[in-house]
Design a protein around this motif. Structure first.
Motif: not given
Length: 172
Positions: A82-101, A121-125
């Motif tokens: 599976h791709p690294l999470l870092r690569a996944w984060l670079e292509s994450i779509p803009a969102g409106r929800g909450g997050f936790a890490a 995640l914050a940068k993506a909204g």
């Protein structure tokens, strides 16, 4: 509430934590490896939880794949399917929800992965709903310290309550 937990895992520890967090969040919450989390699921989520192991005191970078592939000390070869999470984060779509890490780590690690996860995640909204959490492994390959899966389930329930409260709050 739509909730997803996205993870990077090489020896199964982070995956086990991600699945426990999803169980704690409750029915309908799903845990996905990075290549299983579809952009439409991520963008529609009310809660996105993302986590990875700490490797070389940080969120794994592209060069970590070679290091992991060459590692012969582990109980089995590292899962690099599976791709690294870092690569996944670079292509994450803009969102409106909450997050936790969250991260899995040895207890004495001087730095970690959650700061990078949170900033991407914050940068993506997405909005941070809770302080990042650290789950401890007994050594470089695990196993998880006793009680960590129970702690992950409890944290998942806490995140669900925070997300539900945020959804129920009137818009400003």
């Amino acid at each position: 509430m739509q909730a997803i937990v996205v993870y990077e895992s090489h020896w199964g520890n982070t995956e086990a934590v991600a699945r426990a967090i999803a169980e704690g969040i409750g029915p309908g919450a799903r845990a996905f490896a990075t290549d299983e989390a579809m952009p439409e699921d991520v963008a529609a989520a009310d809660l996105v939880v993302a986590g990875a192991p700490v490797i070389a005191f940080a969120l794994p970078r592209g060069g970590a794949e070679k290091q992991l592939a060459a590692d012969t000390k582990g109980p089995r070869p590292a899962d690099l399917s599976h791709p690294l999470l870092r690569a996944w984060l670079e292509s994450i779509p803009a969102g409106r929800g909450g997050f936790a890490a969250f991260e899995t780590r040895i207890w004495w690690s001087p730095r970690g992965a959650t700061g990078t996860i949170e900033s991407r995640l914050a940068k993506a909204g997405y909005r941070r709903l809770a302080k990042a959490e650290r789950f401890i492994v007994g050594g470089a390959y695990g196993p998880l310290r006793e009680g960590e899966l129970e702690r992950a389930r409890a944290w998942g329930a806490t995140l669900a309550a925070a997300a539900t409260a945020t959804l129920a709050a009137p818009a400003a």
